[in-house]
Design a protein around this motif. Structure first.
Motif, PDB file in Angstrom:
ATOM      1  N   TRP A   1      -8.933   2.156  -1.178  1.00 21.06           N
ATOM      2  CA  TRP A   1      -9.098   0.929  -0.348  1.00 21.06           C
ATOM      3  C   TRP A   1     -10.309   0.231  -0.604  1.00 21.06           C
ATOM      4  O   TRP A   1     -11.153   0.065  -0.216  1.00 21.06           O
TER       5      TRP A   1
ATOM      6  N   ALA B   1       0.097   4.479  -2.459  1.00 21.02           N
ATOM      7  CA  ALA B   1      -0.403   5.756  -1.721  1.00 21.02           C
ATOM      8  C   ALA B   1       0.143   6.919  -2.396  1.00 21.02           C
ATOM      9  O   ALA B   1       1.224   6.925  -2.971  1.00 21.02           O
TER      10      ALA B   1
ATOM     11  N   THR C   1       0.875  -1.416   0.070  1.00 22.88           N
ATOM     12  CA  THR C   1      -0.141  -0.126  -0.038  1.00 22.88           C
ATOM     13  C   THR C   1       0.827   1.221  -0.011  1.00 22.88           C
ATOM     14  O   THR C   1       0.530   2.232  -0.384  1.00 22.88           O
TER      15      THR C   1
ATOM     16  N   MET D   1      -7.137  -6.429   4.752  1.00 23.60           N
ATOM     17  CA  MET D   1      -7.456  -5.093   4.957  1.00 23.60           C
ATOM     18  C   MET D   1      -7.937  -4.945   6.388  1.00 23.60           C
ATOM     19  O   MET D   1      -7.687  -3.952   7.029  1.00 23.60           O
TER      20      MET D   1
ATOM     21  N   VAL E   1      -4.589   5.950  -0.020  1.00 23.30           N
ATOM     22  CA  VAL E   1      -4.565   4.921  -1.002  1.00 23.30           C
ATOM     23  C   VAL E   1      -6.293   4.506  -1.322  1.00 23.30           C
ATOM     24  O   VAL E   1      -6.980   4.505  -0.463  1.00 23.30           O
TER      25      VAL E   1
ATOM     26  N   LEU F   1      -6.583  -3.458  -4.706  1.00 22.50           N
ATOM     27  CA  LEU F   1      -5.211  -3.870  -4.347  1.00 22.50           C
ATOM     28  C   LEU F   1      -5.034  -5.284  -4.741  1.00 22.50           C
ATOM     29  O   LEU F   1      -3.824  -5.563  -5.193  1.00 22.50           O
TER      30      LEU F   1
END
Length: 324
Positions: A43, A35, A31, A68, A41, A48
């Protein structure tokens, strides 16, 4: 767009990081690269998964969602929803504490809303529950006790003034933003007392002026700001000789060393006559020049010739008068 980030060796020694699962630690490091410079970033599990695990077919979005949640529960990432579509955004809380940004760019994602209690407490945890204006601790919970009487023993005092409040380093009236780098925790009372005034600049002590190579000076030399005479100013020194010595035996010292100009100083020689034992003897007159000696000899010869002629005249008159 991915960016280059750094990992400190202390990251692997942190107990809170060690409590994460192995895949959650890998996701946490991933991350950082996705970012922006504010530590924000997207989410989203699908985002991801496609960004950090694009070659891992055995990893699903549900696996990424589980990792997460680990990061959120451990306090490494704070997630919030913004906009009409309520897009989820993750804020890496200590991102700017561990990442050195040479040329920071503005945030690409919307910042956390500063008017929500969860966001206020998140900033308070990041700043260790300390007011950056007065240095005193703030409440760890949002106390809501309006209209309390401090003199009523049956009711607790009003502590709303010590609640945490997001204070903008650059006020909004001066163009400040709501991004995390512009937010610091303060008391509600301290924030109201500051208003829209700018923070005072820290006082920096001026370095002491010193030189590794101070100018050398001749002993007894007088600096320019103290001296009263110059080497070319001969007023009051008419009795001095060509070598700077007068009848009283005083000397004039001139010096200019390494750019420091010194005025002439009259120095008295040390000797027993200063205590009154014996006065100094006058210096003999300087010898005459050769031209002066020639002029003196010619004048002496002329005077001698006149004296001889006068004597001859007187001697002749006496000799003529003697026979008579």
């Amino acid at each position: 767009m991915a960016r280059i980030r750094s990992i400190k060796p202390d990251f692997w020694d942190d107990d809170a990081v060690g409590a994460l699962s192995r895949d959650a630690r890998l996701l946490f490091v991933a991350t950082w690269t996705f970012a922006d410079d504010e530590g924000l970033v997207r989410w989203s599990p699908s985002y991801l998964k496609a960004s950090a695990f694009m070659y891992d077919d055995d990893i699903t979005e549900n696996d990424v969602q589980k990792w997460m949640s680990e990061l959120e529960e451990s306090g490494f990432v704070f997630s919030y929803a913004t906009g009409r579509v309520r897009q989820r955004t993750g804020f890496i809380i200590n991102f700017r504490k561990h990442q050195r940004i040479d040329k920071p760019q503005p945030g690409k994602l919307p910042p956390p809303p500063c008017d929500e209690p969860e966001v206020i407490l998140m900033y308070a945890r990041r700043d260790l529950f300390t007011c950056h204006l007065c240095g005193e601790p703030v409440n760890r919970e949002m106390a809501v006790r309006p209209g309390q009487n401090l003199y009523d023993p049956d009711r607790p005092p009003d502590l709303t003034g010590r609640n945490p409040s997001p204070d903008h380093l650059i006020p909004r009236s001066q163009g400040g933003s709501d991004y995390p780098t512009n937010i610091r925790t303060s008391h509600v009372s301290c924030n109201k007392g500051r208003g829209s005034r700018s923070l005072p600049k820290p006082k920096v002590k001026a370095p002491k002026a010193h030189s590794k190579n101070p100018p050398r000076t001749v002993p007894g030399a007088v600096p320019e700001e103290v001296a009263e005479r110059s080497a070319t100013d001969r007023k009051g020194l008419e009795g001095m000789g060509e070598e700077g010595m007068g009848d009283t035996g005083v000397a004039v010292v001139n010096s200019s060393v390494e750019g420091v100009i010194h005025r002439p100083l009259v120095q008295l020689p040390t000797g027993p006559w200063l205590s009154g034992s014996k006065p100094p003897e006058p210096h003999p007159p300087p010898p005459a020049s050769p031209r002066g000696r020639r002029e003196t000899d010619a004048e002496r010869r002329r005077q001698a010739a006149l004296l001889t002629a006068w004597e001859n005249e007187n001697t002749g008159e006496t000799a003529h008068a003697a026979p008579a």
